[in-house]
Write an enzyme that holds these catalytic residues in place. Structure first.
Site, PDB file in Angstrom:
ATOM      1  CG  ASP A   1      -1.780  -1.219   1.332  1.00  0.00           C
ATOM      2  OD1 ASP A   1      -2.268  -1.687   0.290  1.00  0.00           O
ATOM      3  OD2 ASP A   1      -1.921  -1.737   2.454  1.00  0.00           O
TER       4      ASP A   1
ATOM      5  N   GLY B   1       1.512   3.135  -2.470  1.00  0.00           N
ATOM      6  CA  GLY B   1       1.152   4.080  -3.541  1.00  0.00           C
ATOM      7  C   GLY B   1       1.794   3.671  -4.854  1.00  0.00           C
ATOM      8  CE  LYS B   2       3.063  -2.326  -4.587  1.00  0.00           C
ATOM      9  NZ  LYS B   2       2.788  -2.145  -3.163  1.00  0.00           N
TER      10      LYS B   2
ATOM     11  CE  LYS C   1       1.210  10.671  -7.951  1.00  0.00           C
ATOM     12  NZ  LYS C   1       1.048  11.910  -7.232  1.00  0.00           N
TER      13      LYS C   1
ATOM     14  N   GLY D   1      -4.379  -4.276  -4.432  1.00  0.00           N
ATOM     15  CA  GLY D   1      -5.361  -3.323  -4.928  1.00  0.00           C
ATOM     16  C   GLY D   1      -4.638  -2.031  -5.236  1.00  0.00           C
ATOM     17  CG  HIS D   2      -1.805  -1.444  -7.754  1.00  0.00           C
ATOM     18  ND1 HIS D   2      -0.868  -1.795  -8.677  1.00  0.00           N
ATOM     19  CD2 HIS D   2      -1.361  -1.897  -6.577  1.00  0.00           C
ATOM     20  CE1 HIS D   2       0.105  -2.462  -8.083  1.00  0.00           C
ATOM     21  NE2 HIS D   2      -0.179  -2.545  -6.808  1.00  0.00           N
TER      22      HIS D   2
ATOM     23  CD  GLN E   1       0.684  -8.713  -2.431  1.00  0.00           C
ATOM     24  OE1 GLN E   1       1.419  -9.367  -3.147  1.00  0.00           O
ATOM     25  NE2 GLN E   1      -0.566  -8.493  -2.738  1.00  0.00           N
TER      26      GLN E   1
ATOM     27  NE  ARG F   1      -4.040   0.758   3.069  1.00  0.00           N
ATOM     28  CZ  ARG F   1      -4.202   1.532   1.999  1.00  0.00           C
ATOM     29  NH1 ARG F   1      -3.872   2.802   2.036  1.00  0.00           N
ATOM     30  NH2 ARG F   1      -4.690   1.032   0.894  1.00  0.00           N
TER      31      ARG F   1
HETATM   32  P1  IMP Z   1      -2.576 -12.750   1.880  1.00  0.00           P
HETATM   33  O1  IMP Z   1      -1.675 -12.163   0.842  1.00  0.00           O
HETATM   34  O2  IMP Z   1      -4.037 -12.527   1.604  1.00  0.00           O
HETATM   35  O3  IMP Z   1      -2.254 -14.184   2.181  1.00  0.00           O
HETATM   36  O4  IMP Z   1      -2.311 -11.960   3.277  1.00  0.00           O
HETATM   37  C1  IMP Z   1      -1.070 -12.058   3.976  1.00  0.00           C
HETATM   38  C2  IMP Z   1      -0.674 -10.717   4.563  1.00  0.00           C
HETATM   39  O5  IMP Z   1      -0.331  -9.814   3.523  1.00  0.00           O
HETATM   40  C3  IMP Z   1      -1.777 -10.034   5.365  1.00  0.00           C
HETATM   41  O6  IMP Z   1      -1.193  -9.315   6.440  1.00  0.00           O
HETATM   42  C4  IMP Z   1      -2.368  -9.062   4.368  1.00  0.00           C
HETATM   43  O7  IMP Z   1      -3.006  -7.969   4.982  1.00  0.00           O
HETATM   44  C5  IMP Z   1      -1.119  -8.636   3.627  1.00  0.00           C
HETATM   45  N1  IMP Z   1      -1.384  -8.170   2.267  1.00  0.00           N
HETATM   46  C6  IMP Z   1      -1.705  -8.915   1.190  1.00  0.00           C
HETATM   47  N2  IMP Z   1      -1.866  -8.137   0.115  1.00  0.00           N
HETATM   48  C7  IMP Z   1      -1.615  -6.885   0.496  1.00  0.00           C
HETATM   49  C8  IMP Z   1      -1.573  -5.625  -0.194  1.00  0.00           C
HETATM   50  O8  IMP Z   1      -1.783  -5.525  -1.410  1.00  0.00           O
HETATM   51  N3  IMP Z   1      -1.261  -4.551   0.568  1.00  0.00           N
HETATM   52  C9  IMP Z   1      -0.980  -4.649   1.877  1.00  0.00           C
HETATM   53  N4  IMP Z   1      -0.993  -5.782   2.553  1.00  0.00           N
HETATM   54  C10 IMP Z   1      -1.307  -6.897   1.881  1.00  0.00           C
END
Ligand code: IMP
Length: 431
Positions: free
Chosen positions: A13, A15-16, A18, A40-41, A225, A306
């Site tokens: 999260d 801000g990738k 943008k 989610g972007h 991520q 968050r």
């Molecule tokens: P999973 O990827 O759904 O298995 O979640 C594992 C961990 O990664 C959890 O703490 C999620 O909140 C975190 N996570 C997964 N995708 C994202 C993302 O795009 N942004 C931030 N945290 C993420």
């Protein structure tokens, strides 16, 4: 001429979306190489907000090729929805614009059921996953029981694999997780529909990328991520199940490392995290609330609020080293306006020791206390700054100090969600 990887330097999260969208102007191809619809972007173009989970951000530019690489795990239902939404909004007019790797693994209903059930059973010790089946899908990939797009496209292979998997997963769901079992026929029919809708997009994307790069096309590798959620290098076990680092861009898209010349880390000017796991600079009081409110820190994928805290240079320094980052794009600097003092965490205190490197031990990470140095804040809003010299001196000093403590140059500063709210200091594609 460079190919560029854009990698999260924190817990996601950053801000990738943008930054990828901005640099997409310079690239011909945008590649997703890991993760799935856990990402989610959020893209804001001319005030119009689009959230993408699977399709690379380049989809908003009609002349860019978007590739979902072999390292991604794809929920076909979600991908189809996303393609339809993009088309409704006038994007992705030409189907040739999107290519999916035949080797990408398919997320199945049992992956989601297992993800959700396990989290429920973990209770307080839950990871806080997004519940999208990401971990279980990668488990099957490594266990060599996964279903890839190439398998989905072959009706007989798919039937055979699904039959075997359903049998095994239903025993696990019922006996161990105390969940309802899943119906083969229902899944077989719905995935048969997905197959026909997605067939035209599936190809050998590693080969395609090689051909395109040989023809001089420039590639942007879009990470999802962040480094601190990397399965090897993050805060294990509170991580996601894929390689979120630059090395993952090679294996997850089928290209050799010599094809990535620049690695841009994306970091917020502070820190956020969703889900569970250690977070040394977390603020549980009013300052954390202010960051959450001013930064609108609610997840693009799950809507979860968050966790917020000060900038953690130990984590970002680790990310710079681990990824070979050649520069950092610092996002959301505007959110820090109004704080009298802004702390930067330069080390962790654990017991009587100061730790300057990111610890592997979960116990140490949980007990780590931030060692702060305090910088002066500023009062003026930054939203309209377009040049570095437009920033108040205190904000300039904050940026320069971050460069020093993380050990690489800041090449971009973002001062708002709009594309124009950007101070570009160096274009990585011109390196
Ligand atoms: P999973 O990827 O759904 O298995 O979640 C594992 C961990 O990664 C959890 O703490 C999620 O909140 C975190 N996570 C997964 N995708 C994202 C993302 O795009 N942004 C931030 N945290 C993420």
């Amino acid at each position: 001429m460079s190919n560029v990887a854009i990698i999260g330097a924190q817990w996601g999260d950053e801000g990738k979306g943008k930054v990828v969208d901005l640099f997409t102007d310079e690239a011909d191809i945008v590649v997703r190489f890991q993760g799935g619809n856990n990402a989610g972007h959020t893209l804001v173009v001319n005030g119009d907000k689009t959230i993408l989970h699977l399709v690379p951000s380049g989809a908003l530019h009609p002349d860019k090729l978007c590739v979902i690489g072999n390292g991604v795990v794809v929920d076909p239902e979600i991908l189809i929805e996303e393609i339809q939404t993009l088309k409704r909004r006038g994007h992705l007019v030409d189907d040739e614009q999107l290519r999916i790797s035949e080797q990408a693994h398919v997320i199945m209903p049992y992956h989601k059921a297992i993800d959700l059930a396990r989290e429920r059973l973990r209770g307080k010790g839950k990871i806080g996953t997004t519940g999208r089946g990401i971990g279980p899908a990668y488990e099957d990939k490594v266990a060599r029981t996964g279903i890839r797009f190439v398998d989905l496209l072959e009706e007989d292979t798919f039937r055979e694999k699904l039959q075997r998997n359903i049998e095994e997963k239903n025993i696990y769901l019922k006996a161990i997780l105390k969940e309802k079992t899943l119906d083969f026929d229902k899944i077989h029919v719905s995935y048969g529909r997905y197959r026909e809708k997605l067939r035209k997009f599936v190809t050998n994307t590693g080969l395609l990328l090689d051909q395109e790069m040989r023809a001089g096309k420039r590639v942007l590798f879009e990470g999802a991520q962040g480094t601190l959620l990397d399965v090897d290098h993050g805060t294990y076990p509170y991580v996601t199940s894929s390689s979120t680092v630059t090395g993952g861009a090679c294996s997850g898209s089928g290209v050799g490392p010599q094809h990535i010349q620049q690695v841009i880390g994306i970091s917020k000017a502070y820190t956020t995290r969703v889900g569970s796991g250690p977070f040394p600079t977390e603020l549980n009081g009013p300052d954390g609330e202010t960051l959450r409110r001013e930064g609108a820190e609610f997840g693009a994928t799950t809507g979860r609020s968050r966790r917020c805290g000060w900038f953690d240079a130990v984590g970002v320094r680790h990310a710079v080293r681990m990824n070979g980052m050649t520069g950092i794009a610092l996002t959301k600097l505007d959110v820090l306006t109004g704080f009298k003092k802004i702390p930067i965490c330069t080390a962790y205190r654990y017991g009587s020791k100061d730790l300057h490197e990111f610890p592997a031990s979960s116990k140490v990470m949980h007990g780590a206390q931030p060692v702060y140095e305090e910088l002066a804040g500023w009062e003026v809003p930054l939203d309209d700054a377009r040049n570095f010299s437009d920033l108040p001196v205190a904000a300039q000093k904050y940026v320069r100090r971050i460069e020093e403590v993380v050990g690489t140059k800041i090449i971009l500063v973002s001062v708002g969600p709009g594309r124009e709210q950007t101070i570009l200091l160096k274009n990585p594609f011109e390196s």
